[in-house]
Motif scaffolding. Structure first.
Motif, short mmCIF file in Angstrom:
data_model
loop_
_atom_site.label_atom_id
_atom_site.label_comp_id
_atom_site.label_asym_id
_atom_site.label_seq_id
_atom_site.Cartn_x
_atom_site.Cartn_y
_atom_site.Cartn_z
N GLY A 136 0.88 -1.20 -0.12
CA GLY A 136 0.01 0.06 0.10
C GLY A 136 0.81 1.26 -0.13
O GLY A 136 1.96 1.20 0.08
N ASP A 137 0.10 2.44 -0.02
CA ASP A 137 0.85 3.58 0.05
C ASP A 137 1.56 3.92 1.29
O ASP A 137 2.29 4.67 1.51
CB ASP A 137 -0.15 4.73 -0.54
CG ASP A 137 -1.36 4.73 0.16
OD1 ASP A 137 -2.09 3.70 0.54
OD2 ASP A 137 -1.94 5.91 0.53
N GLY A 138 0.67 3.43 2.46
CA GLY A 138 1.42 3.54 3.75
C GLY A 138 2.74 2.68 3.88
O GLY A 138 3.77 3.23 4.21
N ASP A 139 2.41 1.67 3.30
CA ASP A 139 3.63 0.51 3.32
C ASP A 139 4.91 0.93 2.60
O ASP A 139 6.03 0.98 3.21
CB ASP A 139 3.06 -0.73 2.91
CG ASP A 139 3.98 -2.04 2.92
OD1 ASP A 139 3.89 -2.41 4.15
OD2 ASP A 139 4.44 -2.35 2.05
N VAL A 159 2.70 -0.39 -6.15
CA VAL A 159 2.07 0.09 -4.99
C VAL A 159 0.58 0.48 -5.34
O VAL A 159 -0.05 1.02 -6.37
CB VAL A 159 2.62 1.63 -4.65
CG1 VAL A 159 2.00 2.20 -3.51
CG2 VAL A 159 4.08 1.41 -4.52
N MET A 160 -0.37 -0.14 -4.37
CA MET A 160 -1.78 0.11 -4.55
C MET A 160 -2.20 1.59 -3.67
O MET A 160 -2.07 1.28 -2.36
CB MET A 160 -2.59 -1.12 -4.00
CG MET A 160 -2.50 -2.18 -4.93
SD MET A 160 -2.64 -3.71 -4.50
CE MET A 160 -1.01 -4.31 -4.26
N ASP A 161 -2.14 2.52 -4.29
CA ASP A 161 -2.33 3.73 -3.85
C ASP A 161 -3.73 4.14 -3.72
O ASP A 161 -4.60 4.67 -4.52
CB ASP A 161 -1.54 4.91 -4.48
CG ASP A 161 -1.45 6.08 -4.15
OD1 ASP A 161 -2.06 6.42 -3.09
OD2 ASP A 161 -1.09 7.19 -4.93
N ASN A 162 -4.16 4.11 -2.20
CA ASN A 162 -5.65 4.52 -1.96
C ASN A 162 -5.74 5.90 -1.30
O ASN A 162 -6.72 6.13 -0.73
CB ASN A 162 -6.42 3.20 -1.35
CG ASN A 162 -5.74 2.97 -0.26
OD1 ASN A 162 -4.87 3.65 0.36
ND2 ASN A 162 -6.09 1.70 0.33
N GLN A 163 -4.42 6.32 -1.01
CA GLN A 163 -4.34 7.57 -0.21
C GLN A 163 -4.77 7.46 1.00
O GLN A 163 -5.37 8.47 1.69
CB GLN A 163 -5.05 8.87 -1.11
CG GLN A 163 -4.62 8.55 -2.50
CD GLN A 163 -4.85 9.82 -3.33
OE1 GLN A 163 -5.46 10.96 -2.97
NE2 GLN A 163 -4.30 9.91 -4.67
N ILE A 164 -4.87 6.29 1.58
CA ILE A 164 -5.56 6.24 2.99
C ILE A 164 -4.85 4.82 3.60
O ILE A 164 -4.20 3.88 2.93
CB ILE A 164 -6.84 6.12 3.15
CG1 ILE A 164 -7.24 6.65 4.56
CG2 ILE A 164 -7.44 4.94 2.45
CD1 ILE A 164 -8.89 7.05 4.74
N TYR A 165 -4.89 4.58 5.12
CA TYR A 165 -4.61 3.53 5.50
C TYR A 165 -5.76 2.77 5.73
O TYR A 165 -6.69 3.03 6.29
CB TYR A 165 -4.07 3.57 6.83
CG TYR A 165 -2.58 4.17 7.22
CD1 TYR A 165 -2.06 4.53 5.86
CD2 TYR A 165 -1.89 4.01 8.33
CE1 TYR A 165 -0.51 4.97 6.14
CE2 TYR A 165 -0.48 4.52 8.21
CZ TYR A 165 -0.06 4.96 7.28
OH TYR A 165 1.39 5.18 7.29
N GLY A 166 -6.02 1.47 4.90
CA GLY A 166 -7.21 0.89 4.93
C GLY A 166 -7.51 -0.10 5.87
O GLY A 166 -7.97 0.08 6.61
N LEU A 167 -6.25 -1.02 6.11
CA LEU A 167 -6.45 -1.97 7.15
C LEU A 167 -6.54 -1.54 8.65
O LEU A 167 -7.22 -2.15 9.19
CB LEU A 167 -5.06 -2.98 6.93
CG LEU A 167 -5.03 -4.24 7.88
CD1 LEU A 167 -6.39 -5.07 7.19
CD2 LEU A 167 -3.76 -5.11 7.87
#
Ligand SMILES: Cc1ncc(C[n+]2csc(CCOP(=O)(O)OP(=O)(O)O)c2C)c(N)n1
Ligand SMILES: Cc1ncc(C[n+]2csc(CCOP(=O)(O)OP(=O)(O)O)c2C)c(N)n1
Ligand code: SF4
Ligand code: SF4
Ligand SMILES: [Mg+2]
Ligand SMILES: [Mg+2]
Lengths: 288, 577, 288, 577
Positions: C91-94, C117-125
């Motif tokens: 992810g983007d955070g990762d 990078v799967m960039d969703n502009q947020i922390y999903g998990l």
């Protein structure tokens, strides 16, 4: 008012004679005096490396932290105490290898800390290994046949990360160096100052002469506009990263602290932290 | 009439069960019942079974029960996964929509209530939760008005229409159940509560509240389950007090920023779970070496590595004590009740300032996230002690820095905050002299090391252990830490009912370990059972090392991700002895 | 030859319905087949996050590592076994918060790993906190009054760090996404592919529609030259980072492995590692 | 004639003392003497006193001595700082240039030799080192030709002229000393060596050599004192074998890269010191959870934090054992001789593959950097055992992955390397099933946890302890680890001379701790002294926990940055008993 001499202490640096870091020390001392601080109003937070010793060589509060972490420590300190001038400093390995992530995020966060990197393009303290700043082909103990990684460009990185103040200087140019540190300290927000600070013991390539032949001051560019990011980027690329002076400054953007809701001018450390019974009861009532 | 009851609601993750649960239990709290909750959830966002179990009692309770009286089900999966927990004669209240079924011959009653249908009729299927609340209220024969008042508080700011609709849903659910059940039955009717409204709170919030009360004004942290609620609580509160929460780029930044801020004079917190704690290890040494206070909360979850991030475990104890290279003074606390979460949070900040060292406040997932009623928190017990601190400093002799690390008898030296006139000193993770200047001299080294470690000899906390020590010749001493306390207490009562004499010790000060105090308790028992949620018996090891008793100690370990249950613990211990 | 179906396994992703990551999964499966790999020749190394689960959802060797560390694991794997196609993802955070340092250094090092990078502009998990990719002003659980940090631009950063392959795509554009992943896998060296992959549960601002209205493909620029770094940088700035397609590629620069002295084509894992007595004696003799 | 002698050379850091020392000791090695060196240096690059002490003996030795026979001084500071170490009748050979002085009445001889003047006469002051070598050779009455041959090897590639000049300097020094001393004296004349040339090597090199022999072909590491020499050795060797060394951006990258590469099938090493070990904690858990082998060398130095980076300590033992959150199988080895450094390095790789878990190989600064003669390394003892490994795999049942984590009796399951047909499996730090798919199921969790931890029950290493156990009723049992072994041995001999019966145990397998083996040794002694270079007695704690003997155990701790000295240890232990 304090003069630069007031920022001297009687501790003899253990740097090798001729090390570039001596001038950085002198420049910081001058800049602090020029900006008008008293020694106790300044704190220098450093990482680990030859350069990291600097926090012990300035008559100011000094915090010699751990490798690569001067920036989060410095940011915490600044948040705790806004009245303090906080300088962070360390080597190129400290800031651009192990500390790279913090550097990018400190830039993004834009807390008012002046970050001075003593860039000797090598690991001094551990006796001469490659740093992210080492040139491709550079031979060291850890890359006896020459480094095969791309050299990191701190100025490009800082601009890309959205820095509000980016400068570079050379440790022999005490005047310019002092001036950019001063400007960095006056800048409201995070400032990155990369300083070519030769390691006379382990880096036999990027010597004083080598730099002298290559650095180009922004002064030498007609109409250089440090508020123009694209121009800054272009000049950095054109000069192969050897540009010195204030490369970019965005004076508009407020610092992190300035944007914090409820954050007060007076240092948190000086605030009364005791809750009243009434405040406490209200907090508790939310759980009823 | 009964004095206690277990109620569980289950469905798909992300369906909003939490609000049902919140409204129902807030109402019960208002009525003066003691509540203890347990959330079953998994590390995914939407979908996947989740459930929330609440124990309701007229007496203080600190454990979930082995079985269940009432199960509210939003899908068949909930019934399939949870019906076995139902006691003989228990009740399932399920949405009629999915045509709920109990296994043939299973000794429980099933009430199919058209949760969804009623809700849709009233405008939106979302309100099926409220129908379920109404039905539950009816079964327990509770005053529906209390529930409605809670709904008003909860939805008031969304306008009266919303409140009315939700209350209508509750009313319908209430009536529907009364209808099909043929009216309230004594079997589910609770004795009245004592009418005292308690705090209904999770451990993480109690810790956050403690931090605010202790004067913590800054938190730097990185999100992680099950610690994030501490950050979420403080981000709501600190800005109102001039402070703030910084979400850092990682846990190394979080802890070093906290160290910088503590050095600057502000009580600063960081919180994480195992993976974050592991990342903080180097910085913990820096705190110890520079004698900079820092408070770190570690909300333990299933390990190792990413492990079972949403499950219960107590397996970071060793890491908290031993997990930095070299040797530093360090204090590790582990509260075992919701009230202790609050008081220990306050105490952690005091200890950090008093001993100028890292303080790790451990919790476990069940303690951090299990919502429960708390006895009133006594504000008069909240004192702020910043330890040896000089706000003003005399001029120093020529060429000398302030002796921040002065050799002192207690090992603690006077701090000054940066900014203080005449107080300039140096701090370094390198071995240093009294002024903080690096020094490799052997005599200084030994003295400095001794000075730092000496601090541990005098660590004083109010109750290093919490003992229920009725007997001088107990048959069994149970020892535990954290959220196991209430469960142990219930299992112990069963042993007492069997005629055995039992004592109980909850270890609150994990490090420096209260060896003498625990040894004294060991002496009073024939057998010792150490109860822990981990696989190796970390607490048992600490006892063996510091208090002896190797021959007496038996280990009762559970590490499948779930907390101990009272009856289960009783049975397993019976096998052990 | 394997088809994209061979890269499917029977594990049901635990992503929320509608999550952008589903398309990334599909695109990787297609790209692997298109490039001509068999499932066992591919390894997917991921970090922690909703996105990080992807290594378990592709029929290939999968290593779900720890938060922020997919890149060093992937680089180690590639050095161990050059014959393997190594994809890193997260992810983007990762990749841009906790993993930022590794990302910059992986770019500099240029080992042949394809990083998605799967960039969703947020922390999903962790249920909706700010990420370095969140826009300024973005309100989340951790920034209830709005983020006050500068948004990170992955493309600018990658270019500044000296990347040899930089691409961006959008998870609904399966065709383009597959194509850039394919190109990344064919690229000899490190490739960074940032994918807008909306989080339908926690990010109510950067939705599918939001992206749809903003993304601009490089195809739409007349005479776009992906080998021109300055042009790439300019377009990234002009499009406010919303450019998609292959933004920059340097086909000349050899990968790290290719430059290693003595490093062999055959995977190290397959080499005979037993020394002969003679080799050993020679090594010992150096200490006499 | 004497059988052993201590020689020290001192001056400013960065002046090239190392080459003097290297040439002198290489020659002594060629003559068949046993050598044991100790470097005193500090954490700065140029300037600052440094010295190098070598013990020379006709018998095997593994400790530096308390005192000194010969001190070669390049400046007055060297004399001032070191003369007290000289035995009565010792000799100082000093550069005449600085007009060397010994304190009035100090019972040692001072020979002022014009090191610099002679060197300058021959062309360059740099050669003053060689003059000193010549003088030392004369004092010991050693054959000067051997020295000259070594010079030829050392400087050969710089041309004959350089060799000749250096040899001239040696000859002049040799003659000058003979002249002023009035010829060789029996007092400093060594009995002849046995003529066997041994390896003259530091622990770090022995570990590097072991890694190469074990088939390690990749190292990822970040520079740090005192670990860097391992990296420096391997960067010279691995490329010739198709491998390489990657200098990473930090230790987290170093260890995770090593994990990735080990997962890929290559034996990969990382090495660091305390600060780096602390940073690796989270990744160590990943290795344990995914059962991916990894070998980590931790060269211990003075802690905590940055501490005393160039000084001796053994204080990371607890961190190595306990320092990751959660619970994993893990093996910790600690060699105590130079030969063990080599063999244990090989064994570390085998254990990592056999038990599929992290293996931490501890050393301490003295063992890592002290240069010493080693007995021949037996290549026939080097075996490579990659553990349960499938190079080819049968097709799996439909929709099933390879059962990489199959529940097995030993806890070890068969590995495959990525790339293997039909071998596809998943690895995750999340709890998982036999195929590596994430799973929260409680029964699976318990079984998996048990499977992993079960591996520790069967850990077999050849010599978990190395015991010198002559007596069944010893007066004192000495227990130690790492470089203290030789010192303990010498102190023990003094006790034996006093008529006490002493045994000795060096613990080599630190974790899982060989409790039974150590307990058996405790049983054979009245008193136990645990000797450690740390402040808390970490080894003593391990013994107490795993082998008991609390009442018997005394702790002999030294944590001022210096190794124990034999006589000092003897005296301190006398006080203790
Ligand atoms: C966690 C950690 N890793 C490694 C080290 C060892 N170390 C000390 S300084 C340094 C790098 C020095 O290089 P640089 O930051 O460029 O500083 P310089 O000495 O060149 O001024 C290293 C690797 C350390 N102290 N801590
Ligand atoms: C060391 C560590 N810190 C924190 C966490 C908790 N955590 C898990 S995923 C995650 C971030 C998720 O955001 P992102 O990387 O953008 O992935 P997404 O879920 O959005 O796909 C965090 C903070 C962790 N697992 N490990
Ligand atoms: S080694 Fe290099 S960087 Fe370090 S003090 Fe000497 S000259 Fe300066
Ligand atoms: S929370 Fe967001 S990122 Fe995670 S699975 Fe759901 S939609 Fe995708
Ligand atoms: Mg440097
Ligand atoms: Mg994300």
């Amino acid at each position: 008012m304090a003069t630069f001499k007031d920022f001297r202490n009687n501790i003899k640096p253990n740097w090798c004679p001729g090390c570039g870091d001596f001038s950085v020390q002198a420049a910081i001392q001058r800049a602090c005096a020029n900006v008008g601080y008293e020694p106790e109003q300044v704190a220098v937070v450093s990482g680990i490396g030859c350069s990291g010793r600097i926090s012990g060589y300035i008559n100011a509060y000094g915090f010699h932290s751990i490798h690569g972490r001067s920036l989060p420590v410095a940011q915490g300190l600044k948040l705790a105490n806004r009245e303090l001038a906080v300088i962070a400093s360390g080597g190129d390995g400290d800031g651009f290898a192990i500390g790279m992530g913090h550097t990018v995020h400190a830039i993004r966060r834009n807390i008012d800390v002046t970050y001075i990197v003593m860039d000797n393009q090598i690991y001094g303290l551990t006796k001469g290994q490659t740093s992210p700043r080492s040139a491709s082909g550079f031979k060291t103990k850890s890359t006896p046949t020459g480094s095969i990684e791309t050299t990191l460009s701190p100025l490009e990185m800082a601009l890309a990360a959205g820095a509000t103040f980016v400068a570079q200087s050379f440790s022999t140019d005490l005047k310019q160096l002092t001036a950019v540190i001063e400007a960095g300290m006056n800048h409201k927000g995070f400032s990155l100052i990369n300083v070519f600070s030769p390691c006379v013991t382990f880096n036999k390539v990027n010597t004083y002469e080598w730099f002298k032949e290559r650095v180009v001051s922004t002064d030498s560019f007609d109409g250089y506009d440090a508020s123009n990011k694209m121009m800054a980027m272009q000049k950095v690329l054109e000069t192969d990263g050897m540009i010195t002076g204030i490369v970019y400054q965005n004076k508009e953007k407020p610092s992190y602290e300035q944007q914090l809701p409820g954050f007060q001018e007076i240092g948190l450390a000086k605030q009364n932290i005791t809750l009243t019974k009434d405040q406490f009861d209200k907090l508790v009532a939310e759980f009823n | 009439m009964i004095s206690q009851l277990s109620w569980k609601i289950g469905g798909q993750q992300g369906e909003g069960l939490e609000s049902t649960d919140r409204i129902f239990s807030t109402a019960l709290n208002r009525l003066g019942y003691h509540l203890y909750g347990y959330r079953h959830f998994s590390s995914r966002i939407k979908g996947g079974h989740t459930n929330n179990k609440i124990r309701i009692s007229t007496q203080p309770i600190r454990a979930i029960s082995d079985n269940l009286d009432i199960l509210v089900a939003f899908d068949q999966e909930t019934i399939d996964l949870n019906h076995k927990e139902l006691r003989n004669g228990g009740v399932v209240i399920a949405d009629a929509k999915f045509d709920p079924k109990l296994p043939e011959g299973f000794p429980a009653k099933l009430y199919a209530v058209p949760f969804t249908a009623i809700a849709e009729e009233l405008g939106t299927s979302l309100m099926k939760n409220m129908v379920a609340v109404g039905a539950s209220t009816a079964l327990l024969d509770l005053p529906v008005d209390i529930i409605k008042k809670v709904v008003e508080e909860e939805f008031g700011r969304k306008g009266q229409a919303v409140v009315d609709k939700n209350n209508a849903a509750i009313q319908k659910g209430f009536e529907y159940l009364l209808d099909i059940s043929g009216g309230p039955s004594e079997e589910f009717k609770l004795e009245p509560g004592d009418g005292t409204t308690r705090l209904f709170i999770i451990g993480n919030e109690a810790i956050g509240l403690g931090a605010v009360a202790a004067g913590c004004r800054l938190m730097s942290a990185y999100p992680i389950t099950p610690a994030s609620e501490i950050m979420e609580y403080l981000i709501k509160k600190l800005p109102k007090l001039g402070g703030t929460v910084v979400q850092t780029e990682d846990e190394i930044a979080a802890v070093t920023m906290a160290i910088g801020a503590n050095y600057g004079g502000v009580r600063t917190l960081t919180a994480s779970a195992g993976p974050g704690l592991s990342l903080m290890m180097e910085a913990i040494g820096l705190s110890g070496m520079t004698e900079t206070p820092v408070v770190i909360v570690d909300t333990m979850r299933g390990g190792p590595s990413t492990g079972l991030p949403t499950k219960q475990e107590q397996s970071d104890v060793n890491a908290a004590i031993y997990g930095t290279h070299g040797e530093i003074p360090k204090i590790v606390l582990f509260p075992s009740t919701i009230e202790e979460c609050f008081y220990d949070s306050v105490e952690a900040f005091n200890l950090a300032d008093q001993y100028q060292c890292p303080v790790i406040l451990l919790t476990d997932l069940q303690l951090s996230l299990g919502k429960q009623t708390s006895e009133p928190l006594d504000f008069s017990r909240v004192t702020i002690d910043r330890g040896a601190l000089a706000l003003e400093v005399e001029p120093q002799p020529e060429n000398q820095l302030f002796k921040r690390y002065a050799f002192s008898e207690s090992g603690v030296s006077t701090r000054v905050f940066p900014g203080t006139k005449n107080g300039i000193f140096h701090s370094t993770g390198v071995e240093h002299d009294e002024q903080g200047r690096p020094s490799e001299a052997t005599t200084n080294r030994k003295k400095m090391m001794d000075k730092r470690m000496r601090k541990m000899e005098s660590v004083k906390v109010t109750n290093p252990i919490v003992a229920i020590s009725k007997y001088d010749d107990a048959d069994i001493l149970f020892v535990g830490m954290g959220s196991t306390g209430g469960t142990i207490e219930e299992a112990r009562k069963q042993f007492e009912a069997d005629g055995l004499k039992t004592n109980q010790v909850m270890v609150r000060l994990i490090h420096p370990f209260p060896g003498a105090e625990v040894a004294a308790q060991l002496d009073k028992a024939k057998k010792v059972i150490v109860v822990e949620n981990n696989a190796t018996g970390q607490l048992a090891d600490l006892i063996t090392l510091h208090a002896g008793g190797r021959e007496k100690i038996k280990r009762m370990l559970k590490y499948d991700g779930n907390p101990f249950l009272p009856n289960e613990l009783y049975n397993d211990c019976k096998e052990l002895i």
